[in-house]
Motif scaffolding. Sequence first.
Motif, PDB file in Angstrom:
ATOM      1  N   PHE A 162       0.846  -1.193   0.000  1.00 28.12           N
ATOM      2  CA  PHE A 162       0.000   0.000   0.000  1.00 28.12           C
ATOM      3  C   PHE A 162       0.881   1.243   0.000  1.00 28.12           C
ATOM      4  O   PHE A 162       1.826   1.352   0.788  1.00 28.12           O
ATOM      5  N   GLU A 163       0.572   2.186  -0.868  1.00 30.82           N
ATOM      6  CA  GLU A 163       1.389   3.390  -0.982  1.00 30.82           C
ATOM      7  C   GLU A 163       1.061   4.366   0.141  1.00 30.82           C
ATOM      8  O   GLU A 163      -0.024   4.937   0.189  1.00 30.82           O
ATOM      9  N   MET A 164       1.985   4.522   1.049  1.00 27.79           N
ATOM     10  CA  MET A 164       1.850   5.533   2.105  1.00 27.79           C
ATOM     11  C   MET A 164       3.209   6.170   2.314  1.00 27.79           C
ATOM     12  O   MET A 164       4.251   5.510   2.169  1.00 27.79           O
ATOM     13  N   GLY A 165       3.222   7.439   2.619  1.00 27.61           N
ATOM     14  CA  GLY A 165       4.467   8.181   2.748  1.00 27.61           C
ATOM     15  C   GLY A 165       5.267   7.780   3.967  1.00 27.61           C
ATOM     16  O   GLY A 165       4.761   7.145   4.894  1.00 27.61           O
ATOM     17  N   PRO A 166       6.537   8.156   3.983  1.00 29.61           N
ATOM     18  CA  PRO A 166       7.401   7.840   5.131  1.00 29.61           C
ATOM     19  C   PRO A 166       6.963   8.538   6.405  1.00 29.61           C
ATOM     20  O   PRO A 166       7.436   8.192   7.497  1.00 29.61           O
ATOM     21  N   GLU A 167       6.068   9.527   6.281  1.00 33.49           N
ATOM     22  CA  GLU A 167       5.606  10.229   7.475  1.00 33.49           C
ATOM     23  C   GLU A 167       4.594   9.414   8.278  1.00 33.49           C
ATOM     24  O   GLU A 167       4.208   9.794   9.380  1.00 33.49           O
ATOM     25  N   ILE A 168       4.154   8.275   7.738  1.00 28.58           N
ATOM     26  CA  ILE A 168       3.255   7.376   8.456  1.00 28.58           C
ATOM     27  C   ILE A 168       4.092   6.321   9.173  1.00 28.58           C
ATOM     28  O   ILE A 168       4.845   5.570   8.543  1.00 28.58           O
ATOM     29  N   ARG A 169       3.980   6.263  10.487  1.00 27.64           N
ATOM     30  CA  ARG A 169       4.731   5.298  11.291  1.00 27.64           C
ATOM     31  C   ARG A 169       3.803   4.137  11.662  1.00 27.64           C
ATOM     32  O   ARG A 169       2.738   4.353  12.240  1.00 27.64           O
ATOM     33  N   ILE A 170       4.225   2.923  11.366  1.00 34.49           N
ATOM     34  CA  ILE A 170       3.394   1.748  11.638  1.00 34.49           C
ATOM     35  C   ILE A 170       3.899   1.028  12.885  1.00 34.49           C
ATOM     36  O   ILE A 170       5.086   0.730  13.016  1.00 34.49           O
ATOM     37  N   ASP A 171       2.980   0.757  13.781  1.00 33.82           N
ATOM     38  CA  ASP A 171       3.268   0.013  15.008  1.00 33.82           C
ATOM     39  C   ASP A 171       2.523  -1.316  14.917  1.00 33.82           C
ATOM     40  O   ASP A 171       1.293  -1.341  14.911  1.00 33.82           O
ATOM     41  N   TRP A 172       3.259  -2.435  14.848  1.00 31.12           N
ATOM     42  CA  TRP A 172       2.655  -3.748  14.702  1.00 31.12           C
ATOM     43  C   TRP A 172       2.457  -4.419  16.063  1.00 31.12           C
ATOM     44  O   TRP A 172       3.323  -4.330  16.928  1.00 31.12           O
ATOM     45  N   GLN A 173       1.345  -5.108  16.215  1.00 29.65           N
ATOM     46  CA  GLN A 173       1.109  -5.974  17.363  1.00 29.65           C
ATOM     47  C   GLN A 173       0.548  -7.284  16.819  1.00 29.65           C
ATOM     48  O   GLN A 173      -0.646  -7.411  16.549  1.00 29.65           O
ATOM     49  N   LEU A 174       1.440  -8.276  16.632  1.00 29.46           N
ATOM     50  CA  LEU A 174       1.072  -9.513  15.950  1.00 29.46           C
ATOM     51  C   LEU A 174       1.248 -10.715  16.869  1.00 29.46           C
ATOM     52  O   LEU A 174       2.128 -10.720  17.737  1.00 29.46           O
ATOM     53  N   PRO A 175       0.434 -11.756  16.681  1.00 30.86           N
ATOM     54  CA  PRO A 175       0.551 -12.957  17.514  1.00 30.86           C
ATOM     55  C   PRO A 175       1.717 -13.835  17.065  1.00 30.86           C
ATOM     56  O   PRO A 175       2.162 -13.767  15.914  1.00 30.86           O
ATOM     57  N   GLU A 176       2.242 -14.643  17.973  1.00 38.13           N
ATOM     58  CA  GLU A 176       3.294 -15.574  17.611  1.00 38.13           C
ATOM     59  C   GLU A 176       2.737 -16.718  16.772  1.00 38.13           C
ATOM     60  O   GLU A 176       3.404 -17.217  15.864  1.00 38.13           O
TER      61      GLU A 176
END
Length: 210
Positions: free
Chosen positions: A56-70
């Motif tokens: 998905f095209e999003m600029g570098p100004e968007i910070r993604i924080d992941w919370q994923l299961p093992e």
Amino acid sequence: RERLSGAGREHLDQARAAVLRAQDLTQRLESLSLARAPELEPLDFVAFILREVDGFEMGPEIRIDWQLPERLPMVSVDRAQFRQVVHHLLLNATQAMPNGGGLRIEIEEVQIEAVDIQNEQQSPGAYLRLGIRDDGEGITPANLERVFDPYFTTRKDAKGLGLSVVYAILRRHRGQVKIESSTMGGTDVIVWLPMRLNGGSNPPISPAST
């Protein structure tokens, strides 16, 4: 065939245009509601989300924080339809942050009891919970009541169908979607999807690396 004044003819033309718009809207809504049933296939949902977000095209100004299961069992979904779900949710989140901000994506397996069910098509049991939160401009209480209405939008040049499509797809998968927001307080979108829609079970797998 009677003679009409200029004003009378203008009113008649406006009425005819309104009827044609209503006809077009009805046909579009019918098309949306009668879209094909999901073609289910086992899906590694974590790997799927990672690929969709990466593409998905999003600029570098968007910070993604992941919370994923093992570990997460395979989920039976229509891959093409859920690609639309993820696209529309990411589009709304990034558009709410034109100057950048934080985007939190959470995936987990949860148990839903009968008392928590809001959709008559749902059943108690194990569900995948997908949460997407942005810290953007938020949604006013008045607009929040209409976000799933077809063709409702507050954005210029937008069609207002994204969340309607998301809602329809989740209904076909016997899931649900909920949105919580406040003006300038960010927006939380929560999706629940049955883990075993086809009645079977699948072995747990390890998610792809983040």
